[in-house]
Design a protein around this motif. Structure first.
Motif, PDB file in Angstrom:
ATOM      1  N   ALA A  33      -6.334  -5.099 -13.930  1.00 20.13           N
ATOM      2  CA  ALA A  33      -6.227  -3.766 -13.105  1.00 20.13           C
ATOM      3  C   ALA A  33      -5.882  -4.467 -11.638  1.00 20.13           C
ATOM      4  O   ALA A  33      -6.121  -5.528 -11.183  1.00 20.13           O
ATOM      5  N   SER A  34      -5.415  -3.424 -10.808  1.00 22.10           N
ATOM      6  CA  SER A  34      -5.399  -3.771  -9.412  1.00 22.10           C
ATOM      7  C   SER A  34      -6.628  -2.719  -8.574  1.00 22.10           C
ATOM      8  O   SER A  34      -6.607  -1.388  -8.781  1.00 22.10           O
ATOM      9  N   LEU A  35      -7.582  -3.404  -8.254  1.00 19.51           N
ATOM     10  CA  LEU A  35      -8.679  -2.738  -7.732  1.00 19.51           C
ATOM     11  C   LEU A  35      -8.492  -1.838  -6.458  1.00 19.51           C
ATOM     12  O   LEU A  35      -7.335  -2.220  -5.844  1.00 19.51           O
ATOM     13  N   PRO A  36      -9.109  -0.645  -6.319  1.00 17.22           N
ATOM     14  CA  PRO A  36      -8.655   0.352  -5.000  1.00 17.22           C
ATOM     15  C   PRO A  36      -8.645  -0.543  -3.728  1.00 17.22           C
ATOM     16  O   PRO A  36      -9.458  -1.268  -3.669  1.00 17.22           O
ATOM     17  N   VAL A  37      -7.557  -0.248  -3.032  1.00 18.77           N
ATOM     18  CA  VAL A  37      -7.323  -0.844  -1.644  1.00 18.77           C
ATOM     19  C   VAL A  37      -8.313   0.131  -0.778  1.00 18.77           C
ATOM     20  O   VAL A  37      -8.252   1.349  -0.742  1.00 18.77           O
ATOM     21  N   THR A  38      -9.303  -0.813  -0.091  1.00 17.16           N
ATOM     22  CA  THR A  38     -10.263   0.160   0.768  1.00 17.16           C
ATOM     23  C   THR A  38      -9.884   0.282   2.103  1.00 17.16           C
ATOM     24  O   THR A  38     -10.426   0.865   3.142  1.00 17.16           O
ATOM     25  N   ALA A  39      -8.948  -0.680   2.723  1.00 17.40           N
ATOM     26  CA  ALA A  39      -8.463  -0.650   4.157  1.00 17.40           C
ATOM     27  C   ALA A  39      -7.111  -1.515   4.274  1.00 17.40           C
ATOM     28  O   ALA A  39      -6.974  -2.440   3.296  1.00 17.40           O
ATOM     29  N   GLY A  40      -6.154  -0.712   4.874  1.00 12.52           N
ATOM     30  CA  GLY A  40      -5.030  -1.359   5.152  1.00 12.52           C
ATOM     31  C   GLY A  40      -4.242  -0.871   3.872  1.00 12.52           C
ATOM     32  O   GLY A  40      -4.594   0.029   3.313  1.00 12.52           O
ATOM     33  N   GLN A  41      -3.192  -1.827   3.450  1.00 17.54           N
ATOM     34  CA  GLN A  41      -2.362  -1.681   2.374  1.00 17.54           C
ATOM     35  C   GLN A  41      -2.137  -2.759   1.622  1.00 17.54           C
ATOM     36  O   GLN A  41      -2.176  -3.934   2.377  1.00 17.54           O
ATOM     37  N   LYS A  42      -1.698  -2.778   0.428  1.00 19.25           N
ATOM     38  CA  LYS A  42      -1.287  -3.951  -0.275  1.00 19.25           C
ATOM     39  C   LYS A  42       0.224  -3.864  -0.778  1.00 19.25           C
ATOM     40  O   LYS A  42       0.657  -2.752  -1.163  1.00 19.25           O
ATOM     41  N   TRP A  43       0.963  -4.951  -0.682  1.00 18.87           N
ATOM     42  CA  TRP A  43       2.536  -4.992  -1.375  1.00 18.87           C
ATOM     43  C   TRP A  43       2.417  -6.181  -2.329  1.00 18.87           C
ATOM     44  O   TRP A  43       1.876  -7.235  -1.880  1.00 18.87           O
ATOM     45  N   VAL A  44       3.011  -5.864  -3.416  1.00 19.34           N
ATOM     46  CA  VAL A  44       2.969  -7.043  -4.411  1.00 19.34           C
ATOM     47  C   VAL A  44       4.571  -6.872  -5.095  1.00 19.34           C
ATOM     48  O   VAL A  44       5.074  -5.783  -5.072  1.00 19.34           O
ATOM     49  N   SER A  45       5.004  -7.945  -5.616  1.00 19.82           N
ATOM     50  CA  SER A  45       6.150  -7.674  -6.459  1.00 19.82           C
ATOM     51  C   SER A  45       5.840  -8.476  -7.749  1.00 19.82           C
ATOM     52  O   SER A  45       5.230  -9.468  -7.908  1.00 19.82           O
ATOM     53  N   THR A  46       6.241  -7.590  -8.819  1.00 18.79           N
ATOM     54  CA  THR A  46       5.924  -7.986 -10.308  1.00 18.79           C
ATOM     55  C   THR A  46       7.180  -8.142 -10.953  1.00 18.79           C
ATOM     56  O   THR A  46       7.994  -7.704 -11.032  1.00 18.79           O
ATOM     57  N   LYS A  47       7.154  -9.463 -11.789  1.00 14.29           N
ATOM     58  CA  LYS A  47       8.208  -9.805 -12.568  1.00 14.29           C
ATOM     59  C   LYS A  47       7.458  -9.819 -14.098  1.00 14.29           C
ATOM     60  O   LYS A  47       6.336 -10.428 -14.258  1.00 14.29           O
ATOM     61  N   TRP A  48       8.081  -9.225 -15.010  1.00 16.46           N
ATOM     62  CA  TRP A  48       7.604  -9.253 -16.538  1.00 16.46           C
ATOM     63  C   TRP A  48       8.775  -9.971 -17.300  1.00 16.46           C
ATOM     64  O   TRP A  48      10.008  -9.798 -17.013  1.00 16.46           O
ATOM     65  N   ILE A  49       8.312 -11.043 -17.853  1.00 14.99           N
ATOM     66  CA  ILE A  49       9.179 -11.822 -18.440  1.00 14.99           C
ATOM     67  C   ILE A  49       9.149 -11.641 -20.275  1.00 14.99           C
ATOM     68  O   ILE A  49       8.109 -11.877 -20.791  1.00 14.99           O
TER      69      ILE A  49
END
Ligand code: PD2
Ligand code: ZN
Length: 213
Positions: free
Chosen positions: A189-205
């Protein structure tokens, strides 16, 4: 923006768990690659969708409250370099990768526990598996740092491992076992962000060359 492409890159591989097979790749992306991916995504980001296991269609669900966007394979030079780096790490051809996805989570946003593989028992999986086979691996690359105690960790609940987003790091995990069967220990899971923000990049292979339907 200009992005300095530094290829090949040195990064540190740390094994977090053997089952599920979970690797932390420290310094996998450069600062400028992270900034570039965010900048490219910002203009076209929209509420995330997920694949309906019954129909195989892309739908919006509450379980995934982030915003996201996709890129085509090799859409830019920087994307090609990152894709080649991932392909080298997993030892599978670049063409087995789905296009890179960039996700943004604002305060309170999360991705509830799920699997990235397509369960062969689900009705909609046949259509999806026909275009490249199973998603054998997932690489989640962190594009910014989320401060300690600000949430946003990637959580592998079956083994209670939390990976905190640190800019440039990535977590790589294998959705299938050595015999090709799906690994239910990969629940994450991605747990809830509680302050600020989150950026990710996902690659599925995928197992084989991926051709979008
Ligand atoms: O952003 C994450 O940490 C995360 C967690 C679980 C991303 C995904 N899954 C995904 O994109 O599949
Ligand atoms: Zn996932």
């Amino acid at each position: 923006m200009t992005c300095t492409v530094t290829h090949p890159t040195r990064y540190v591989v740390e094994t977090l768990c053997l089952q599920p097979r979970l690797l932390l790749l420290r310094g996998f992306l450069s600062e400028s690659e992270c900034d570039y991916l965010i900048e490219q995504a910002e203009a076209k980001i929209a509420p995330s969708t997920t694949v309906d296991p019954e129909t195989g269609e892309h739908i919006r669900v509450e379980a995934r409250s982030s915003s996201s966007t996709y890129f085509q394979l090799g859409q830019t030079e920087v994307l090609s370099v990152v894709e080649a780096r991932i392909a080298n790490q997993v030892n599978l051809p670049v063409v087995n990768g789905e296009g890179l996805q960039v996700l943004n989570y604002q305060k309170g946003q999360q991705y509830l526990p799920h699997f990235d593989f397509f369960d062969p028992a689900h009705k909609g999986s046949g259509v999806i598996l026909a275009c490249g086979g199973q998603r054998v691996a997932t690489c989640i690359m962190y594009l910014n740092t989320v401060e300690p105690d600000a949430g946003g960790e990637t959580h592998f609940s079956e083994v209670d491992i939390r990976v905190r987003p640190v800019k440039g790091d990535a977590v790589l995990f294998y959705n299938t076992l050595y015999n090709g069967e799906i690994d239910r220990m990969t629940l994450h899971a991605s747990l809830p962000v509680t302050a600020g923000q989150k950026w990710v990049s996902t690659k599925w292979i995928r197992e084989r060359e991926y051709k979008s339907p």
